[in-house]
Write a protein that holds these residues in place. Structure first.
Motif, PDB file in Angstrom:
ATOM      1  N   ILE A  66       0.729  -0.137   5.355  1.00  0.00           N
ATOM      2  CA  ILE A  66      -0.039   1.073   5.600  1.00  0.00           C
ATOM      3  C   ILE A  66       0.712   2.007   6.548  1.00  0.00           C
ATOM      4  O   ILE A  66       0.721   3.222   6.369  1.00  0.00           O
ATOM      5  CB  ILE A  66      -1.434   0.705   6.133  1.00  0.00           C
ATOM      6  N   GLY A  67       1.393   1.410   7.535  1.00  0.00           N
ATOM      7  CA  GLY A  67       2.252   2.207   8.406  1.00  0.00           C
ATOM      8  C   GLY A  67       3.312   2.939   7.607  1.00  0.00           C
ATOM      9  O   GLY A  67       3.560   4.126   7.811  1.00  0.00           O
ATOM     10  N   VAL A  68       3.927   2.244   6.657  1.00  0.00           N
ATOM     11  CA  VAL A  68       4.955   2.865   5.816  1.00  0.00           C
ATOM     12  C   VAL A  68       4.333   4.001   5.005  1.00  0.00           C
ATOM     13  O   VAL A  68       4.922   5.076   4.855  1.00  0.00           O
ATOM     14  CB  VAL A  68       5.589   1.814   4.876  1.00  0.00           C
ATOM     15  N   TYR A 116       1.713   5.903   5.806  1.00  0.00           N
ATOM     16  CA  TYR A 116       1.551   7.064   6.703  1.00  0.00           C
ATOM     17  C   TYR A 116       2.879   7.764   6.915  1.00  0.00           C
ATOM     18  O   TYR A 116       2.968   8.986   6.906  1.00  0.00           O
ATOM     19  CB  TYR A 116       1.022   6.618   8.077  1.00  0.00           C
ATOM     20  N   LEU A 117       3.910   6.937   7.123  1.00  0.00           N
ATOM     21  CA  LEU A 117       5.229   7.491   7.420  1.00  0.00           C
ATOM     22  C   LEU A 117       5.714   8.372   6.264  1.00  0.00           C
ATOM     23  O   LEU A 117       6.123   9.509   6.463  1.00  0.00           O
ATOM     24  CB  LEU A 117       6.216   6.347   7.677  1.00  0.00           C
ATOM     25  N   LEU A 150       0.222  -6.275   5.463  1.00  0.00           N
ATOM     26  CA  LEU A 150      -0.643  -5.217   4.936  1.00  0.00           C
ATOM     27  C   LEU A 150      -0.648  -4.007   5.869  1.00  0.00           C
ATOM     28  O   LEU A 150      -0.473  -2.865   5.440  1.00  0.00           O
ATOM     29  CB  LEU A 150      -2.065  -5.753   4.780  1.00  0.00           C
ATOM     30  N   ILE A 151      -0.823  -4.271   7.166  1.00  0.00           N
ATOM     31  CA  ILE A 151      -0.861  -3.166   8.128  1.00  0.00           C
ATOM     32  C   ILE A 151       0.484  -2.450   8.157  1.00  0.00           C
ATOM     33  O   ILE A 151       0.548  -1.220   8.227  1.00  0.00           O
ATOM     34  CB  ILE A 151      -1.200  -3.700   9.534  1.00  0.00           C
ATOM     35  N   THR A 152       1.574  -3.224   8.083  1.00  0.00           N
ATOM     36  CA  THR A 152       2.895  -2.600   8.056  1.00  0.00           C
ATOM     37  C   THR A 152       3.033  -1.699   6.834  1.00  0.00           C
ATOM     38  O   THR A 152       3.550  -0.587   6.930  1.00  0.00           O
ATOM     39  CB  THR A 152       3.993  -3.682   8.018  1.00  0.00           C
ATOM     40  N   PHE A 180       0.802  -1.215   0.000  1.00  0.00           N
ATOM     41  CA  PHE A 180       0.000   0.000   0.000  1.00  0.00           C
ATOM     42  C   PHE A 180       0.836   1.267   0.000  1.00  0.00           C
ATOM     43  O   PHE A 180       0.310   2.352  -0.189  1.00  0.00           O
ATOM     44  CB  PHE A 180      -0.969   0.002   1.174  1.00  0.00           C
TER      45      PHE A 180
END
Lengths: 355, 388, 293
Positions: free
Chosen positions: C99-101, C103-104, C95-97, C36
Motif C-alpha cells: 500500500i505504501g508503494v 501511495y508512492l 500488505l502495508i508495504t 496492492f
C-alpha cells in the motif's frame, strides 16, 4: 521488580501503566493548551488523535488478538457515525442537554455498528485469511455506497421518512441526511470526552484479552483446530471479538463525526481502513499501548511535514515503506537483537559493578 | 520477540516525544510581519480532486504577485500560503489550524464544498473573513463571515432550468449527474424542482459516482433511449468530455447543456474539440474571452503553469482582488486583530461593486451570496460565443 | 437486443478486469502476497501510452511495447526494493508495504504528469460491427479486448504447464522450500512472475483506457480493487479462476448499472462477492484449504 512482590499480574500492570500514561498525557496537553503553549494545529488534532487511537485499539482486537485481517473498519466507523449523527440531529429539540444527547448518540452508534459487526462476523465465520479480508473490504464499500450516496432521511411532525433514490419525495426543509451531501453535524466532541472513551476502550480490550474469553480468542488465533479439539467454541469467540471491535469503532465514529460540522461518505473509503490498519501493524499486533502511540504519530506526522508541499505524500509513502522494512525485515530484526543485546550487556556489567 | 517489542516501544516513545515537542510552539508565533496581510488558502492539491485545488492555488498566486508588484494593498504587501486538504474535511480543519499558526488573517478558501463546511465552523468561531472561490453549496455561507465568488448550487440549477424552459430548448431532458458529489447532486435537485415550473419533462436522470467516472456507456445509452433531445450535465468538464465522446460514438443527436463546471471542456488533454461544437453552458468565465484583463490573466497563467486556466482558477484570481478591494474600502491595517479585520471586511464587501473576470458588477448580499449574471454561451468553431 | 449488447459490454469490461486479475492472482499464487500496487502499475503504463501516442505521436503498437517494457522494469524494481526484504515476514507487513508503494506511485505520477485528467485516444479506429440488421452494434475494440484476454489466459496456462520456468513457478507456489531444494531459483522465479504480471498490466492499461479513456494519477485504484475482487471471486491463485471471475464481475457490474442503479453498481458487485464467498469460501475455482493440526 515491585510488581512481583505486590503480586499484581503483569497484564494488569500494563493496563494500569497505559491508563496512567493516557491520563498524564491528558493533563500535560490540557495544561499546555490552557497556558496557550499549544499551537492551533495541535489543539485541532487532539480530538482526531483520540478517535484514531480508539479505532486502532478496537481494530487491534480483530487483527492482533483474533489474528484476522480486516479491511473494512471504516465501514463500522461510518455506520456508527451516521446513525449517531442522525440521532443527535432528530433529538435536538427533544433532549436539551447536549452531553446527554451526545452520550445517547454514541450508544446508538455503538449498537448499530455492533449489529453490523455481528452480521459480518457471522457471514465470515467459515472464511479465512485473505478471503475474510476481502469480505470486510466489500462490506466497507457497500456501506459507503448506500449511506453516502442514495439514502435520504427527513423528519417532520409525523416521524421519519426515507428515500433511497434522489430525495425528491422528501421535503428539503426537513431533510437530515442528504445522500452525497451528507449530514450537518453539531460539534459536541471534546478532548476530555475522547480521553474518557479511550480509557474505557483500553479497559474493555485489555480486560477482554486477559479474560477467559480473551485467552480463548488468542488460542483460536494460534491454533484453530487444537482449540476446537479441546472444546472451545471458535465461532462464538470470533463473533464476540468482531462485534465488540465493531461497537467500539462505531462509538469512535460518533465521536469523530461530532468534531466536524459535516459528515459525508467519501472519506470513509478503503484508504481510511488501511490507515487504521497501518497504525495497528506499526504499533505491534496485539500491543495496545503500541497502537495508541502509533495512532498519535501517524496523525501528527502528515501535519508536521506540511512544509514539504506536494512532496509531502511522496515522503509519507517512503517513510511508510522504510518503517515496514525496518520493523519486519529478518535481517533488520537480527540487527536490532544484536544491538539490544549489546546494550543489555553493558547495563548488566554496570549493575554488577554497583553490587 | 519480547525484547523487540520493548525496543520498538522505546523507539515509538522517542518519536512520540519528538512529534509532540514539534507541536508545542506557541500559538500564532510564526515570524509575523506587522506590515503585511497574511492571506491563507486551502484546497486539495493532492488526491482525486487535486486539479481544482491546484488551479486555485496557482491563480491566486498570480493575483498576489501582481498586487505585490504594483505596491501591495494600501502599501501593505500580501504574504500568501496555500495548504493542501486532500478534499477531506478533517485535513481541511488541520490545514486551517496550520495556517492560523502561520499567522493567517484572511482565508481564501476552501476550494471544495464538503471540507468548506467543516472549516466554516472553525472560521466562524474566530470571525475570520473567509471568501471561497468555488465552494458553491448554500450550507457554506451560513456563517456571517463567509462569502462566495461562485454561484450557489440552487442558483445554478434553477437558472439552468429557467434558461432551458424560456428558450424552449427541449421538451424532454435527460440528466447525467454525479450522485456522490455535493456540487453535482445539489444542482440536480434544484434543477429537477424548477423543471416542473418550466414545462419540460425530465425523461431520465442517470447517475455515476466518483468511483466509476471513466465509463458512461450505460448512462448515455439510457439517455438516448429515453428520447431526450437535450442532456443536462451539472458535472465537471472531465467527465462531460467522456460523456460527449460516448454520445458521439453512439451517434446520438442531442444538445448538451451544462453549468460552470463544464468550463474547461475545450482544454481537456486529448479531447477532440470538434465534439464540443454546439455544447451550451452557463458560465461567468471564458478562457477564450478577448476582454483585456481575462486575456492577460490567461496568458500569464499559461506562461507560468503551462496550462489553460479553468473556472476555478478564474474565481480564485477574482477572490484575491475582491479581498484587496474590500481591504481598501474598509481601510483595515495588518496590525488589527483577525476579528476586527473580519468585522470590517464583512461590512465592506456588501457595499462593494467589483468588476471581475468572472462577472461584471458583482455585489454581495449579507448572506454571503454573490450577485452576478450567469452568461449562456455556446461553443462554436472551438470558442465560446454568447448564446443570446 | 439492448440486453445482449449490455452483456457484451459486460464481457468487455470483464476481460479487462481479467487481465488485471491475472497479475494479482499469479503474484499471489507464488509470493503469497496481495500486491496492492498492481493497479498503480497500470496507471503508470497508461501515462507511458498517453505520452508516446498523444504526446510524441508514435504508433500505438510501439507505445504498447514500450509501456510493457516500463511496467516490467517497474514491477521487478518494486519487488526487489520493497517486497523482497520482507520475504518471510508476516503477510500483513507485506500488505502495508504494498500500500505504501501504491501511495508512492500515485503521488510521483501526480508530480510528473500533474493532476490534470487526460483523455486517452489510441488513434486506432477499430470500427463497429452491426448484427441483427443494425439492432446490435459491437465495437471492434470490444472484440479485440475479449480475444486478447482469452489468448493471454490460454498462453499463460500453456506457458506454466510446458515451459521450465512455468513449472518452476508452479513448484514455488506449491512449496517454496522444497522447490529450493530441488534446485529452483526461488528469487528469480518470483521476479519473473512480477515481470509477467506487470507486462500484463501494460496490456490491460491499453484496453482499459480504450474503454474508459480517463487518465489521472488515481485511475488505477478502483479497477485494481475490482480486479482483486475478481481474483478472489474466481479463487485467488487460480488462473482460469481469475479469468472467469473477471468476466462474471464485468457482466454483473454492467447489468446492475443498466437494470438496478448506476450509483449502487459497485455495492451490488461487492454484495454478490460476499454471497459467493459465504457459499464457496475459497472462491469459484479456489483450492480447498487443508487444515493441518
Amino acid at each position: 521488580m515491585k510488581s512481583k512482590k505486590i503480586n499484581i499480574k503483569k497484564s494488569t500492570l500494563t493496563t494500569l501503566i497505559t491508563i496512567a500514561g493516557i491520563i498524564v498525557a491528558y493533563i500535560i496537553m490540557n495544561t499546555l493548551s490552557n497556558g496557550g503553549f499549544l499551537s492551533y494545529k495541535m489543539q485541532g488534532l487532539l480530538v482526531p488523535i483520540c478517535a484514531y487511537a480508539i479505532l486502532a485499539v478496537s481494530l487491534n482486537l480483530v487483527v492482533g488478538l483474533l489474528g484476522e485481517l480486516s479491511l473494512g473498519h471504516a465501514g463500522f466507523l461510518y455506520v456508527g457515525a451516521y446513525t449517531g449523527a442522525i440521532f443527535t440531529n432528530i433529538t435536538a429539540d427533544m433532549i436539551s442537554n447536549d452531553l446527554v444527547r451526545f452520550i445517547l448518540g454514541m450508544v446508538v452508534g455503538g449498537v448499530f455498528a455492533a449489529i453490523f459487526g455481528l452480521i459480518i462476523g457471522s457471514a465470515v465465520l467459515k472464511l479465512q485469511g485473505d478471503y475474510l479480508a476481502i469480505v470486510t473490504l466489500a462490506f466497507g464499500e457497500i456501506i459507503r455506497s448506500v449511506l453516502g450516496n442514495v439514502l435520504y432521511i427527513s423528519k417532520d411532525s409525523s416521524g421519519l421518512h426515507f428515500d433511497v433514490n434522489d430525495g425528491s419525495t422528501l421535503n428539503p426543509q426537513d431533510m437530515i441526511a442528504k445522500g452525497a451531501q451528507g449530514i450537518t453535524v453539531q460539534r459536541l466532541s471534546t478532548f476530555l470526552i475522547g480521553i474518557i472513551l479511550l480509557i474505557l476502550t483500553v479497559l474493555i480490550v485489555m480486560n477482554l484479552s486477559d479474560s477467559r474469553a480473551g485467552r480463548a480468542i488468542k488460542a483460536v488465533r494460534d491454533n484453530k483446530i487444537a482449540t476446537e479439539a479441546v472444546g472451545i467454541s471458535v465461532s462464538k469467540y470470533r463473533l464476540m471479538a468482531f462485534t465488540i471491535s465493531a461497537a467500539l469503532a462505531g462509538v469512535a465514529g460518533v465521536y469523530y463525526a461530532h468534531n466536524f460540522a459535516t459528515l459525508t461518505g467519501t472519506k470513509f473509503d478503503f484508504n481510511f481502513s488501511i490507515n487504521i490498519l497501518v497504525m495497528v501493524v506499526l504499533g505491534g499486533m496485539g500491543n495496545i499501548p503500541g497502537s495508541i502511540i502509533a495512532a498519535i504519530i501517524l496523525t501528527i506526522l502528515p501535519e508536521e511535514i506540511r512544509f514539504l508541499g506536494n512532496y509531502r505524500m511522496v515522503i509519507y509513502a517512503v517513510v511508510l515503506i522504510v518503517m515496514m522494512i525496518f520493523s519486519w525485515n529478518p535481517k533488520c530484526i537480527e540487527f536490532r537483537k544484536v544491538v539490544s543485546a549489546k546494550i543489555k550487556s553493558v547495563f548488566k556489567k554496570k549493575n554488577k559493578e554497583v553490587q | 520477540m519480547k525484547k523487540f517489542t520493548r525496543v520498538a516501544a522505546g523507539l515509538l516513545a522517542v518519536a512520540l516525544a519528538a512529534t509532540m515537542a514539534a507541536g508545542c510552539s506557541k500559538q500564532g508565533s510564526g515570524s509575523k510581519d506587522s506590515d503585511k496581510f497574511y492571506i491563507g488558502g486551502i484546497g486539495p492539491t493532492t488526491g482525486g480532486a487535486a486539479v481544482y485545488g491546484n488551479a486555485v492555488k496557482n491563480a491566486a498566486q498570480i493575483a498576489v504577485d501582481e498586487i505585490n508588484e504594483a505596491g501591495g494593498i494600501n502599501g501593505y504587501k500580501i504574504e500568501y500560503k496555500f495548504e493542501d486538504d486532500e478534499h477531506n474535511a478533517e485535513k481541511s480543519v488541520n490545514a486551517y489550524n496550520s495556517l492560523k499558526d502561520w499567522g493567517m488573517q484572511i482565508l481564501m478558501g476552501t476550494v471544495t464544498t464538503d471540507p468548506c463546511k467543516a472549516v466554516v465552523a472553525e472560521s466562524g468561531n474566530d470571525n475570520m473573513f473567509q471568501l471561497t472561490p468555488s465552494a458553491s453549496s448554500t450550507d457554506v455561507i451560513k456563517g456571517k463571515n463567509v462569502f462566495q465568488v461562485c454561484f450557489t448550487d440552487p442558483n445554478q440549477g434553477t437558472a439552468s432550468a429557467k434558461y432551458i424552459g424560456e428558450h424552449k430548448l427541449a421538451s424532454k431532458v435527460a440528466v447525467i449527474y454525479d450522485s456522490s458529489d455535493v456540487y453535482s447532486s445539489g444542482i440536480y435537485e434544484n434543477f429537477a424542482a424548477e423543471a416542473k415550473n418550466q414545462g419540460f419533462e425530465i425523461a431520465t436522470a442517470q447517475t455515476f459516482t466518483s468511483d466509476a467516472k471513466s465509463e458512461f456507456s450505460v448512462q448515455v445509452k439510457a439517455c438516448v433511449d429515453s428520447g431526450a433531445d437535450l442532456i443536462f450535465l451539472p458535472i465537471y468538464y472531465q467527465e462531460a468530455s467522456l460523456i460527449i465522446k460516448e454520445a458521439n460514438d453512439e451517434g446520438a443527436k442531442v444538445t448538451f447543456f451544462g453549468c460552470d463546471g463544464l468550463d474547461g471542456l475545450l482544454s481537456v488533454d486529448g479531447f477532440d474539440k470538434k465534439l464540443a461544437e454546439g455544447v451550451m453552458l452557463l458560465t461567468p468565465f471564458s478562457a477564450d474571452s478577448t476582454e483585456e484583463r481575462t486575456a492577460a490573466f490567461v496568458k500569464n497563467y499559461k506562461e507560468k503553469y503551462n496550462d489553460t486556466p479553468n473556472q476555478f482558477a478564474a474565481d480564485a484570481y477574482d477572490a484575491i482582488y475582491i479581498i484587496k478591494a474590500a481591504i481598501e474600502k474598509a481601510d483595515v491595517k495588518p496590525s488589527q486583530s483577525v476579528s476586527e479585520i473580519g468585522d470590517a471586511l464583512e461590512k465592506a464587501i456588501t457595499e462593494l461593486t467589483y468588476e471581475g473576470i468572472t462577472g461584471k458588477g458583482m455585489t454581495w448580499s449579507e448572506s454571503g451570496e454573490v450577485n452576478k449574471d450567469p452568461m449562456a454561451v455556446v461553443i462554436k468553431n472551438g470558442v465560446y460565443v454568447s448564446a443570446e | 437486443m439492448s440486453f445482449i449488447s449490455n452483456i457484451i459490454d459486460g464481457i468487455n469490461l470483464g476481460s479487462i478486469y481479467a487481465i488485471i486479475a491475472l497479475g494479482y492472482t499469479m503474484v499471489y499464487g507464488i509470493a503469497k502476497m496481495l500486491n496492492f500496487a498492481h493497479g498503480d502499475v497500470i496507471m503508470i503504463g497508461g501515462y507511458v501510452l498517453y505520452e508516446i501516442i498523444q504526446g510524441l505521436g508514435y504508433h500505438p503498437l510501439l507505445a504498447i511495447f514500450l509501456s510493457m517494457l516500463v511496467c516490467t522494469v517497474l514491477g521487478v524494481v518494486i519487488e526487489r526494493v520493497a517486497y523482497k526484504p520482507l520475504r518471510g515476514a508476516t503477510s500483513l507487513a507485506v500488505l502495508i508495504t504494498a500500500i505504501g508503494v501504491s501511495y508512492l506511485l500515485q503521488n510521483v505520477a501526480q508530480l510528473i504528469f500533474t493532476s490534470n485528467p487526460k483523455n486517452f485516444d489510441s488513434g486506432i479506429d477499430f470500427g463497429t460491427i452491426s448484427l441483427a440488421g443494425g439492432d446490435l452494434k459491437i465495437k471492434g475494440s470490444t472484440i479485440l479486448t475479449i480475444v486478447v484476454s482469452a489468448a493471454i489466459v490460454v498462453g499463460l496456462l500453456i506457458f506454466i504447464k510446458k515451459s521450465k520456468t512455468g513449472r518452476a513457478m508452479l513448484a514455488v507456489s506449491e512449496d517454496k522450500d522444497a522447490a529450493r531444494l530441488m534446485g529452483v531459483d526461488v528469487n528469480k522465479t518470483i521476479a519473473i512472475t512480477f515481470a509477467i504480471g506487470s507486462a500484463l498490466a501494460a496490456i490491460a492499461s491499453f484496453f482499459m483506457l480504450t474503454a474508459m479513456p480517463n487518465l489521472t494519477p488515481t485511475t488505477g485504484s478502483m479497477p485494481g480493487i475490482k480486479a482483486f475482487v475478481a481474483a478472489v471471486f474466481g479463487g485467488i491463485g487460480s488462473i482460469p479462476g481469475a479469468f472467469v471471475g473477471g468476466i462474471l464481475l464485468g457482466i454483473i457490474e454492467s447489468l446492475s448499472k443498466k437494470y438496478i442503479s448506476t450509483t449502487l453498481a459497485n455495492a451490488i458487485v461487492f454484495l454478490v462477492l460476499i454471497i459467493v464467498l459465504i457459499f464457496k469460501p475459497t472462491g469459484l475455482f479456489g483450492k480447498k484449504i487443508k487444515e493441518k493440526v
